[in-house]
Design a protein around this motif. Sequence first.
Motif, PDB file in Angstrom:
ATOM      1  N   ASN A 143      10.413 -12.008  37.512  1.00 54.58           N
ATOM      2  CA  ASN A 143       9.089 -11.394  37.368  1.00 54.58           C
ATOM      3  C   ASN A 143       9.219  -9.880  37.358  1.00 54.58           C
ATOM      4  OD1 ASN A 143       7.695 -13.913  37.564  1.00 54.58           O
ATOM      5  ND2 ASN A 143       8.032 -13.881  39.768  1.00 54.58           N
ATOM      6  N   PRO A 163       5.132 -13.513  50.732  1.00 54.27           N
ATOM      7  CA  PRO A 163       6.525 -13.938  50.483  1.00 54.27           C
ATOM      8  C   PRO A 163       7.480 -12.746  50.479  1.00 54.27           C
ATOM      9  CG  PRO A 163       5.254 -14.024  48.434  1.00 54.27           C
ATOM     10  CD  PRO A 163       4.300 -13.613  49.517  1.00 54.27           C
ATOM     11  N   VAL A 164       8.741 -13.018  50.807  1.00 52.78           N
ATOM     12  CA  VAL A 164       9.719 -11.931  50.910  1.00 52.78           C
ATOM     13  C   VAL A 164      10.978 -12.257  50.108  1.00 52.78           C
ATOM     14  CG1 VAL A 164      11.037 -10.456  52.486  1.00 52.78           C
ATOM     15  CG2 VAL A 164       8.906 -11.497  53.245  1.00 52.78           C
ATOM     16  N   GLY A 165      11.301 -11.366  49.154  1.00 52.65           N
ATOM     17  CA  GLY A 165      12.538 -11.486  48.385  1.00 52.65           C
ATOM     18  C   GLY A 165      13.350 -10.218  48.577  1.00 52.65           C
ATOM     19  N   SER A 166      13.046  -9.216  47.750  1.00 55.33           N
ATOM     20  CA  SER A 166      13.763  -7.948  47.899  1.00 55.33           C
ATOM     21  C   SER A 166      13.162  -7.083  49.007  1.00 55.33           C
ATOM     22  CB  SER A 166      13.765  -7.195  46.572  1.00 55.33           C
ATOM     23  OG  SER A 166      12.432  -6.917  46.186  1.00 55.33           O
ATOM     24  N   SER A 167      12.032  -7.475  49.521  1.00 57.67           N
ATOM     25  CA  SER A 167      11.488  -7.013  50.816  1.00 57.67           C
ATOM     26  C   SER A 167      10.594  -5.780  50.822  1.00 57.67           C
ATOM     27  CB  SER A 167      12.603  -6.779  51.852  1.00 57.67           C
ATOM     28  OG  SER A 167      13.437  -7.887  51.948  1.00 57.67           O
ATOM     29  N   SER A 168      10.405  -5.087  49.702  1.00 54.88           N
ATOM     30  CA  SER A 168       9.577  -3.877  49.834  1.00 54.88           C
ATOM     31  C   SER A 168       8.108  -4.197  50.080  1.00 54.88           C
ATOM     32  CB  SER A 168       9.735  -2.924  48.647  1.00 54.88           C
ATOM     33  OG  SER A 168      10.180  -3.561  47.519  1.00 54.88           O
ATOM     34  N   THR A 169       7.666  -5.382  49.653  1.00 60.36           N
ATOM     35  CA  THR A 169       6.265  -5.747  49.920  1.00 60.36           C
ATOM     36  C   THR A 169       6.057  -5.869  51.436  1.00 60.36           C
ATOM     37  OG1 THR A 169       6.247  -6.954  47.831  1.00 60.36           O
ATOM     38  CG2 THR A 169       4.453  -7.420  49.357  1.00 60.36           C
ATOM     39  N   THR A 222       1.055 -12.667  45.456  1.00 65.19           N
ATOM     40  CA  THR A 222       1.915 -11.695  44.754  1.00 65.19           C
ATOM     41  C   THR A 222       2.321 -12.153  43.357  1.00 65.19           C
ATOM     42  OG1 THR A 222       3.766 -12.803  45.814  1.00 65.19           O
ATOM     43  CG2 THR A 222       2.953 -10.797  46.876  1.00 65.19           C
ATOM     44  N   PHE A 223       1.886 -13.360  42.959  1.00 62.62           N
ATOM     45  CA  PHE A 223       2.363 -13.928  41.698  1.00 62.62           C
ATOM     46  C   PHE A 223       1.325 -13.741  40.584  1.00 62.62           C
ATOM     47  CE2 PHE A 223       2.655 -17.745  38.898  1.00 62.62           C
ATOM     48  CZ  PHE A 223       3.865 -17.433  38.318  1.00 62.62           C
ATOM     49  N   TYR A 269       7.936 -18.336  44.998  1.00 55.01           N
ATOM     50  CA  TYR A 269       7.432 -17.310  45.927  1.00 55.01           C
ATOM     51  C   TYR A 269       6.118 -17.745  46.597  1.00 55.01           C
ATOM     52  CZ  TYR A 269      10.681 -14.389  43.291  1.00 55.01           C
ATOM     53  OH  TYR A 269      11.793 -13.877  42.694  1.00 55.01           O
ATOM     54  N   GLY A 320      13.991  -7.008  41.885  1.00 52.32           N
ATOM     55  CA  GLY A 320      12.710  -7.132  42.592  1.00 52.32           C
ATOM     56  C   GLY A 320      11.923  -5.838  42.592  1.00 52.32           C
ATOM     57  N   ASN A 327       2.960  -8.486  42.290  1.00 47.82           N
ATOM     58  CA  ASN A 327       3.285  -7.359  43.183  1.00 47.82           C
ATOM     59  C   ASN A 327       4.163  -6.294  42.521  1.00 47.82           C
ATOM     60  OD1 ASN A 327       5.568  -9.018  43.241  1.00 47.82           O
ATOM     61  ND2 ASN A 327       5.954  -8.703  45.421  1.00 47.82           N
ATOM     62  N   LYS A 328       4.917  -6.669  41.464  1.00 47.03           N
ATOM     63  CA  LYS A 328       5.811  -5.674  40.838  1.00 47.03           C
ATOM     64  C   LYS A 328       5.028  -4.561  40.156  1.00 47.03           C
ATOM     65  CE  LYS A 328       8.766  -8.601  42.109  1.00 47.03           C
ATOM     66  NZ  LYS A 328       9.093  -8.547  43.520  1.00 47.03           N
ATOM     67  N   LYS A 376       4.212  -1.996  42.646  1.00 48.94           N
ATOM     68  CA  LYS A 376       5.391  -1.179  42.972  1.00 48.94           C
ATOM     69  C   LYS A 376       5.670  -0.181  41.843  1.00 48.94           C
ATOM     70  CE  LYS A 376       7.878  -4.975  45.310  1.00 48.94           C
ATOM     71  NZ  LYS A 376       9.212  -5.549  45.511  1.00 48.94           N
TER      72      LYS A 376
HETATM   73  C1  LIG Z   1       5.796 -13.388  42.549  1.00 51.05           C
HETATM   74  C2  LIG Z   1       6.608 -12.706  43.588  1.00 51.05           C
HETATM   75  N1  LIG Z   1       6.188 -12.704  44.868  1.00 51.05           N
HETATM   76  C3  LIG Z   1       6.896 -12.121  45.851  1.00 51.05           C
HETATM   77  C4  LIG Z   1       8.092 -11.506  45.598  1.00 51.05           C
HETATM   78  C5  LIG Z   1       8.818 -10.895  46.739  1.00 51.05           C
HETATM   79  O1  LIG Z   1       8.450  -9.557  46.872  1.00 51.05           O
HETATM   80  P1  LIG Z   1       9.533  -8.530  47.404  1.00 51.05           P
HETATM   81  O2  LIG Z   1      10.630  -8.531  46.387  1.00 51.05           O
HETATM   82  O3  LIG Z   1       8.838  -7.241  47.516  1.00 51.05           O
HETATM   83  O4  LIG Z   1      10.004  -9.059  48.709  1.00 51.05           O
HETATM   84  C6  LIG Z   1       8.568 -11.471  44.264  1.00 51.05           C
HETATM   85  C7  LIG Z   1       9.828 -10.799  43.877  1.00 51.05           C
HETATM   86  O5  LIG Z   1      10.885 -10.926  44.301  1.00 51.05           O
HETATM   87  C8  LIG Z   1       7.815 -12.083  43.246  1.00 51.05           C
HETATM   88  O6  LIG Z   1       8.232 -12.095  41.971  1.00 51.05           O
END
Ligand SMILES: Cc1ncc(COP(=O)(O)O)c(C=O)c1O
Length: 347
Positions: free
Chosen positions: A80, A188-194, A319-320, A295, A153, A51-52, A55
């Motif tokens: 990632n 999946p949600v980490g830094s959340s922009s997805t 997203t991976f 993730y 992220g 997903n990066k 972005k």
């Molecule tokens: C493989 C993967 N999937 C999902 C995410 C989460 O995406 P986001 O950071 O946009 O929430 C990340 C990064 O943090 C990631 O590396």
Amino acid sequence: MRPLFARYPSLTDVLPCAEFADLPTPVAALGNDGRGWIKRDDLTHPVYGGNKIRKLEFIIGEWRQQQVREVITFGATGTNAGLATALACQQEGIPCRVLLFDQPVSATVRANLQAMQQLGARLDYCGSLFQTALRYYLHPLRLQRGRYFLFAGCANPAATFAYVNAAFELKAQIDDGVLPEPVEIVVPVGSSSTLAGLTLGCRLAGLKTAVIGVRVAPSHLGLIPACTPATVFSQIRTAHAFLNRHIHGGLSFPAPRPILLDDYYGPGYGESTPEALSAIGLFAEQHGIKLEQTYSGKAAACFIDRMRNSAGPVLFWNTFNSRPAGNLPTAAVRYPLSPPLARLLDA
Ligand SMILES: Cc1ncc(COP(=O)(O)O)c(C=O)c1O
């Protein structure tokens, strides 16, 4: 032309996009009953997907517009986002610095660390997340022109628009009959922009699909909220306000609220859960798709549950990265690793 701009040509002037990714990413059925589908954002680039990269299309657009001379970002040792940013910088000929904090060490973490070094990024080990964040916010390069500070992220407003665009890409695939309109998307949600971009984008594209975010990062850092419905909503609101200003006639709906589930997080960031491990095994055996524990494995565990209980098709947004290691370019200049990072690779 990316589908967001085809729909809203007025955005072309205000959202620079570098078309760095290999889009549209494929969509495929998971099984024969039409209930499960996958969006292959693991294939967003010929040598490194995920997903990066999507972005970074919009982020590189800003680098070019602002004539950026160096990029500074931060993440965990196996980030990632750091790897994708290092690749983007290498391709754009811009120096890249990644500030790193500890995470549980795994084969993926080591491979990513090595790849960032191979791509010519300067890797500064800072210890804890707290120390790294301090270094990032108080970095002396902030006083110099032409420096672009990119949050962990690859999360910033440009990144949110990349996933608004992704929703339009999905809408075009639905219109073309590639897949039925999903009842739900799981991501999946980490830094959340997805999640933020897809939630806003699906609404804007006229899809009724609910976007289900699966939290895989800590909800709070100390007392500071980091990954909560409110933090995601604030990203959605920022993007909504921008589009409201730049789309002719404005938007006809208020900023949509995100859906963020806590149930699949388990003991911590990067630490697997039995449900994630079983989902990783199932995807590998039945579909030949490689997921990981931080993730996509946790999101896939949620996807499997949702699909079992859903009244209609459910889409897993992968997203991976699934591109094999070994095809990344090698930078002319490679910085040596500091002792803590070198030890981590040797361990
Ligand atoms: C493989 C993967 N999937 C999902 C995410 C989460 O995406 P986001 O950071 O946009 O929430 C990340 C990064 O943090 C990631 O590396």
